[in-house]
Design a protein around this motif. Sequence first.
Motif, PDB file in Angstrom:
ATOM      1  N   ASP A   1       4.416  -1.818   1.881  1.00 35.03           N
ATOM      2  CA  ASP A   1       5.139  -2.521   3.549  1.00 35.03           C
ATOM      3  C   ASP A   1       6.545  -1.796   3.618  1.00 35.03           C
ATOM      4  O   ASP A   1       7.281  -2.258   4.207  1.00 35.03           O
ATOM      5  CB  ASP A   1       4.716  -4.093   3.433  1.00 35.03           C
ATOM      6  CG  ASP A   1       3.490  -5.073   2.843  1.00 35.03           C
ATOM      7  OD1 ASP A   1       2.434  -4.174   3.591  1.00 35.03           O
ATOM      8  OD2 ASP A   1       3.709  -5.521   2.143  1.00 35.03           O
ATOM      9  N   GLN A   2       6.890  -1.203   2.749  1.00 36.86           N
ATOM     10  CA  GLN A   2       8.290  -0.202   3.276  1.00 36.86           C
ATOM     11  C   GLN A   2       8.021   0.839   4.241  1.00 36.86           C
ATOM     12  O   GLN A   2       8.886   1.226   4.557  1.00 36.86           O
ATOM     13  CB  GLN A   2       8.917   0.188   1.925  1.00 36.86           C
ATOM     14  CG  GLN A   2       8.849  -1.236   0.853  1.00 36.86           C
ATOM     15  CD  GLN A   2      10.093  -2.088   1.754  1.00 36.86           C
ATOM     16  OE1 GLN A   2      10.739  -2.184   1.868  1.00 36.86           O
ATOM     17  NE2 GLN A   2       9.687  -3.080   1.578  1.00 36.86           N
ATOM     18  N   ALA A   3       7.123   1.551   4.448  1.00 36.40           N
ATOM     19  CA  ALA A   3       6.454   2.490   5.826  1.00 36.40           C
ATOM     20  C   ALA A   3       5.404   2.541   6.523  1.00 36.40           C
ATOM     21  O   ALA A   3       4.437   1.847   5.802  1.00 36.40           O
ATOM     22  CB  ALA A   3       6.930   4.146   5.043  1.00 36.40           C
ATOM     23  N   ALA A   4       5.881   3.404   7.692  1.00 29.52           N
ATOM     24  CA  ALA A   4       4.573   2.814   8.224  1.00 29.52           C
ATOM     25  C   ALA A   4       4.496   4.231   9.587  1.00 29.52           C
ATOM     26  O   ALA A   4       5.174   4.838   9.791  1.00 29.52           O
ATOM     27  CB  ALA A   4       4.560   1.866   9.700  1.00 29.52           C
ATOM     28  N   LEU A   5       2.896   4.327  10.365  1.00 31.55           N
ATOM     29  CA  LEU A   5       3.208   5.666  10.796  1.00 31.55           C
ATOM     30  C   LEU A   5       3.302   5.159  12.670  1.00 31.55           C
ATOM     31  O   LEU A   5       2.769   4.147  12.810  1.00 31.55           O
ATOM     32  CB  LEU A   5       1.782   6.775  10.784  1.00 31.55           C
ATOM     33  CG  LEU A   5       1.587   6.837   9.161  1.00 31.55           C
ATOM     34  CD1 LEU A   5       0.211   7.426   9.077  1.00 31.55           C
ATOM     35  CD2 LEU A   5       2.177   7.442   9.331  1.00 31.55           C
ATOM     36  N   GLY A   6       3.754   6.186  13.157  1.00 32.46           N
ATOM     37  CA  GLY A   6       3.837   5.696  14.487  1.00 32.46           C
ATOM     38  C   GLY A   6       3.189   5.613  15.689  1.00 32.46           C
ATOM     39  O   GLY A   6       2.102   6.445  15.100  1.00 32.46           O
ATOM     40  N   PRO A   7       3.053   5.560  16.553  1.00 30.14           N
ATOM     41  CA  PRO A   7       2.094   5.493  17.749  1.00 30.14           C
ATOM     42  C   PRO A   7       1.883   7.466  17.911  1.00 30.14           C
ATOM     43  O   PRO A   7       2.683   8.070  17.808  1.00 30.14           O
ATOM     44  CB  PRO A   7       2.297   5.469  18.975  1.00 30.14           C
ATOM     45  CG  PRO A   7       3.194   4.135  18.482  1.00 30.14           C
ATOM     46  CD  PRO A   7       3.629   4.458  17.811  1.00 30.14           C
ATOM     47  N   GLY A   8       0.168   7.895  18.037  1.00 28.64           N
ATOM     48  CA  GLY A   8       0.368   8.835  17.588  1.00 28.64           C
ATOM     49  C   GLY A   8       0.669   9.973  16.504  1.00 28.64           C
ATOM     50  O   GLY A   8      -0.235  11.761  16.715  1.00 28.64           O
ATOM     51  N   VAL A   9       0.899   9.401  15.104  1.00 30.65           N
ATOM     52  CA  VAL A   9       0.713  10.396  14.296  1.00 30.65           C
ATOM     53  C   VAL A   9      -0.503  11.035  13.245  1.00 30.65           C
ATOM     54  O   VAL A   9      -0.530  12.187  13.179  1.00 30.65           O
ATOM     55  CB  VAL A   9       2.037   9.566  13.720  1.00 30.65           C
ATOM     56  CG1 VAL A   9       1.701  10.033  12.095  1.00 30.65           C
ATOM     57  CG2 VAL A   9       3.275   9.356  13.856  1.00 30.65           C
ATOM     58  N   LEU A  10      -1.261   9.766  13.054  1.00 27.49           N
ATOM     59  CA  LEU A  10      -2.496  10.201  13.138  1.00 27.49           C
ATOM     60  C   LEU A  10      -3.420  10.850  13.752  1.00 27.49           C
ATOM     61  O   LEU A  10      -3.932  11.972  13.193  1.00 27.49           O
ATOM     62  CB  LEU A  10      -3.843   9.077  12.758  1.00 27.49           C
ATOM     63  CG  LEU A  10      -3.141   8.222  11.390  1.00 27.49           C
ATOM     64  CD1 LEU A  10      -4.313   6.371  11.463  1.00 27.49           C
ATOM     65  CD2 LEU A  10      -3.274   8.922  10.410  1.00 27.49           C
ATOM     66  N   GLU A  11      -3.059  10.960  14.897  1.00 28.99           N
ATOM     67  CA  GLU A  11      -3.917  11.885  15.815  1.00 28.99           C
ATOM     68  C   GLU A  11      -2.860  13.696  15.189  1.00 28.99           C
ATOM     69  O   GLU A  11      -3.596  14.686  16.136  1.00 28.99           O
ATOM     70  CB  GLU A  11      -3.401  11.442  17.287  1.00 28.99           C
ATOM     71  CG  GLU A  11      -4.454  10.984  18.075  1.00 28.99           C
ATOM     72  CD  GLU A  11      -3.830   9.455  16.904  1.00 28.99           C
ATOM     73  OE1 GLU A  11      -2.576   9.237  16.958  1.00 28.99           O
ATOM     74  OE2 GLU A  11      -4.974   8.577  17.473  1.00 28.99           O
ATOM     75  N   ALA A  12      -1.342  13.908  15.709  1.00 27.24           N
ATOM     76  CA  ALA A  12      -1.217  15.232  15.180  1.00 27.24           C
ATOM     77  C   ALA A  12      -1.379  15.309  13.895  1.00 27.24           C
ATOM     78  O   ALA A  12      -1.778  16.741  13.774  1.00 27.24           O
ATOM     79  CB  ALA A  12       0.164  14.307  15.304  1.00 27.24           C
TER      80      ALA A  12
END
Length: 494
Positions: free
Chosen positions: A331-342
């Motif tokens: 719970d200390q880091a997360a992926l923002g919008p569009g990161v997985l697609e990139a």
Amino acid sequence: MAAPRILVVDDEADLRELLEITLLKMGLDVDSAATLRQARALLDEHDYALVLTDMRLPDGLGLELVREVSAAGTGTPIAVITAYGSAENAVVALKAGAFDYISKPVALDALRVMVRSALKLLEAPPAPAGGAAPGSRMIGSSPAMAALRAQIGRLARSNAPISITGESGSGKELAAREIHALSSRASKPFVAVNCGAIPETLMEAEFFGYRKGAFTGAAEERDGFFQAANGGTLMLDEVADLPLPMQVKLLRAIQERRVRKIGATAEEPVDVRIISATHQDLARCVEQGRFRQDLFYRLNVIELALPPLRERLDDLPVLAATILARLAGPDQAALGPGVLEALRAYSFPGNIRELENVLERALAFANDGVIEVGDLSLKAARPVEGGGGGVQSAAATLPPSLTQPAPVPAQVQDTGQPPAALSAQLAGAAQLGPTGLPSNLPEYLNQVEREIIGRALQQTQFNRTQAAALLGISVRQLRYQIQKLEICAPDDHA
């Protein structure tokens, strides 16, 4: 509880009797057969913890029995007895599904070790669904990973040598550790050796150990990798880098299952399962004379090919989540919008190792632990397709607004020119030598980057937040590059 039952198949009465006596002294029940026909009849009547068969029998080959027992799907391990020096027969039997082999004349201590190893398979808990070991790092639910784990689960029930192939960073050592963890050797050592990192003059001492006084500097006796892995698994990583003289010594150690320390007069037995790995094409190395053919056949009994990351992109979410949890904690880091697609759009020539590096670097630039697309810096790392293997130019990765010199904003013109230090940096950027090529590539690239960042700062009136957005990177990353490249610029107005 009834003692485990062993089936011995051999047409030599004396050897059959010796094997029976040895196994009975181990507290086991023993049935014996002199022919294939008798062995098949006994297999129909009883369940066996181990089948031990000679290769040559009066009415056929023991290889037929190996294939029949393996195809039956009962999970009964079967080992073969081969004539001395018949390494080819042993390899054929292992490829057909044999658990292990032992050479004539039969060494009783080696026989006992092999039998105990086979019996441990009965004690080992069944592999969980998909074949993943507890605490496994072979994660993912893609079809490629499901097939890989199923294959690893089958290989773990054998003592046959395994050759793991795959691109750099695809997880060859993780696969080897998974095989060891699921095998009957799980409680024994797993020793991984990078064959390309050992100086040639030290290889024999590192692999086989040495006696005190064997050479200058040998102040005390020391075990080698084979002794350290005794009872367990020895992984030879980048085995293609072994020099030819060492390949000869390694082949003998694998075939005879005995090693001799430097300075010793006698060999000592070792019980080690060999797993080799390389990103090179060993068959091509054999053709080029860089790798011995006999050692290739000995190591390449079973081949396990690992899929590259680009063939298992469905696993990216769980891989990224696992890596981030390890790097930053839950719970200390997360992926923002569009990161997985990139990430899915990237080819990852460095596979999982590159994914770890990308996420670790992005986490350092991320704001409040949320990684944005600009934090990934994938564009500079993406290989060029159809470009003849050349390096993609810096301008090809830039926003169109920065590929041409930008006019100085009016507000800057009204208050004077940009800072003198920055002007000097821009004026001296991207200087080439007389040949048209940079005489110092790292410094040349740094100058190009200074010029690009300088243009972005001028175009945004030195507002670092806007300049970072224009360049497609985070403010933290821009500040890092300004500090790294020693760019003199006014403080941002954000």
